[in-house]
Design a protein around this motif. Structure first.
Motif, short mmCIF file in Angstrom:
data_model
loop_
_atom_site.label_atom_id
_atom_site.label_comp_id
_atom_site.label_asym_id
_atom_site.label_seq_id
_atom_site.Cartn_x
_atom_site.Cartn_y
_atom_site.Cartn_z
N ASP A 279 0.83 -1.21 0.00
CA ASP A 279 0.00 0.00 0.00
C ASP A 279 0.87 1.26 0.00
O ASP A 279 0.57 2.23 -0.69
CB ASP A 279 -0.94 0.01 1.21
CG ASP A 279 -2.03 -1.04 1.12
OD1 ASP A 279 -2.25 -1.60 0.01
OD2 ASP A 279 -2.66 -1.32 2.17
N ALA A 280 1.93 1.25 0.79
CA ALA A 280 2.83 2.41 0.84
C ALA A 280 3.50 2.63 -0.52
O ALA A 280 3.64 3.78 -0.97
CB ALA A 280 3.88 2.22 1.93
N CYS A 281 3.90 1.55 -1.19
CA CYS A 281 4.51 1.69 -2.51
C CYS A 281 3.55 2.35 -3.50
O CYS A 281 3.97 3.17 -4.32
CB CYS A 281 4.96 0.33 -3.04
SG CYS A 281 6.45 -0.29 -2.25
N ARG A 282 2.27 2.01 -3.41
CA ARG A 282 1.28 2.66 -4.28
C ARG A 282 1.27 4.17 -4.05
O ARG A 282 0.98 4.95 -4.96
CB ARG A 282 -0.12 2.09 -4.03
CG ARG A 282 -0.41 0.88 -4.84
CD ARG A 282 -1.89 0.49 -4.77
NE ARG A 282 -1.99 -0.94 -4.83
CZ ARG A 282 -2.11 -1.75 -3.77
NH1 ARG A 282 -2.20 -1.25 -2.56
NH2 ARG A 282 -2.16 -3.05 -3.93
N ASP A 283 1.57 4.58 -2.81
CA ASP A 283 1.63 6.01 -2.46
C ASP A 283 3.04 6.58 -2.63
O ASP A 283 3.32 7.68 -2.18
CB ASP A 283 1.19 6.22 -1.01
CG ASP A 283 -0.27 5.85 -0.79
OD1 ASP A 283 -1.05 5.90 -1.76
OD2 ASP A 283 -0.62 5.51 0.36
N HIS A 284 3.92 5.80 -3.24
CA HIS A 284 5.32 6.18 -3.47
C HIS A 284 6.06 6.47 -2.17
O HIS A 284 6.82 7.43 -2.06
CB HIS A 284 5.42 7.35 -4.45
CG HIS A 284 4.99 6.95 -5.83
ND1 HIS A 284 5.24 7.74 -6.93
CD2 HIS A 284 4.32 5.86 -6.30
CE1 HIS A 284 4.76 7.15 -8.00
NE2 HIS A 284 4.19 6.00 -7.64
N ARG A 285 5.85 5.58 -1.20
CA ARG A 285 6.57 5.61 0.08
C ARG A 285 7.24 4.26 0.27
O ARG A 285 6.64 3.23 0.00
CB ARG A 285 5.61 5.86 1.25
CG ARG A 285 4.97 7.23 1.26
CD ARG A 285 3.95 7.43 2.41
NE ARG A 285 4.21 6.67 3.61
CZ ARG A 285 3.38 5.73 4.11
NH1 ARG A 285 2.24 5.44 3.51
NH2 ARG A 285 3.67 5.10 5.22
N LEU A 286 8.47 4.30 0.78
CA LEU A 286 9.20 3.07 1.04
C LEU A 286 9.18 2.79 2.54
O LEU A 286 9.52 3.65 3.34
CB LEU A 286 10.66 3.20 0.57
CG LEU A 286 11.55 1.98 0.77
CD1 LEU A 286 11.02 0.78 -0.03
CD2 LEU A 286 12.97 2.31 0.37
N LEU A 287 8.75 1.59 2.90
CA LEU A 287 8.72 1.17 4.30
C LEU A 287 9.74 0.08 4.54
O LEU A 287 9.98 -0.76 3.67
CB LEU A 287 7.34 0.63 4.68
CG LEU A 287 6.15 1.57 4.65
CD1 LEU A 287 4.88 0.82 5.05
CD2 LEU A 287 6.36 2.76 5.55
N VAL A 288 10.33 0.08 5.72
CA VAL A 288 11.17 -1.02 6.19
C VAL A 288 10.62 -1.44 7.54
O VAL A 288 9.83 -0.72 8.16
CB VAL A 288 12.66 -0.63 6.30
CG1 VAL A 288 13.25 -0.35 4.93
CG2 VAL A 288 12.85 0.56 7.22
#
Length: 124
Positions: A15-24
């Motif tokens: 979901d974060a990638c769809r918003d152009h955010r990278l999570l770890v």
């Protein structure tokens, strides 16, 4: 490209990638960030892990340029500033100019199914 299977454990990442955010993933017990994101910390085995936003900056740890295809491309291990390494593609780059230790920044490539995957481009 860095992709994760579609399952409840990785849904927040996708979901974060769809918003152009990278999570770890970060363990609140030992304080370490880890990649491949999973609920249990691979370092101390705690289940006290949380998603953390990453600025998506790092360096090329290793790379290979694939030239025996119609459109050459580069795959690489990128080590994020948080200390974890992930396999990805390098885009928007002079493939002959890539080098180990080169600074890179996350970008996102849209997929036909509406998802997005993180890729990296040289940092300016």
């Amino acid at each position: 490209m860095t992709t994760l299977p579609s399952n409840p454990e990785t849904a927040a990442f996708r979901d974060a990638c769809r918003d152009h955010r990278l999570l770890v993933r970060k363990c609140t017990a030992c304080g370490k960030v880890h990649w491949y994101p999973r609920t249990l910390c691979p370092i101390c085995f705690s289940d006290k892990t949380v998603w953390q936003d990453s600025p998506g900056t790092g360096v090329i740890y290793s790379y290979s340029v694939m030239r025996r295809v119609a459109t050459p491309y580069a795959i690489a291990y990128v080590t994020l500033d948080e200390g974890v390494s992930l396999m990805t593609n390098i885009v928007e780059a002079d493939l002959d100019g890539l080098r180990i230790g080169q600074r890179v920044k996350v970008a996102f490539r849209e997929q036909p199914d509406g998802s997005a995957v993180p890729v990296f481009r040289p940092a300016v």
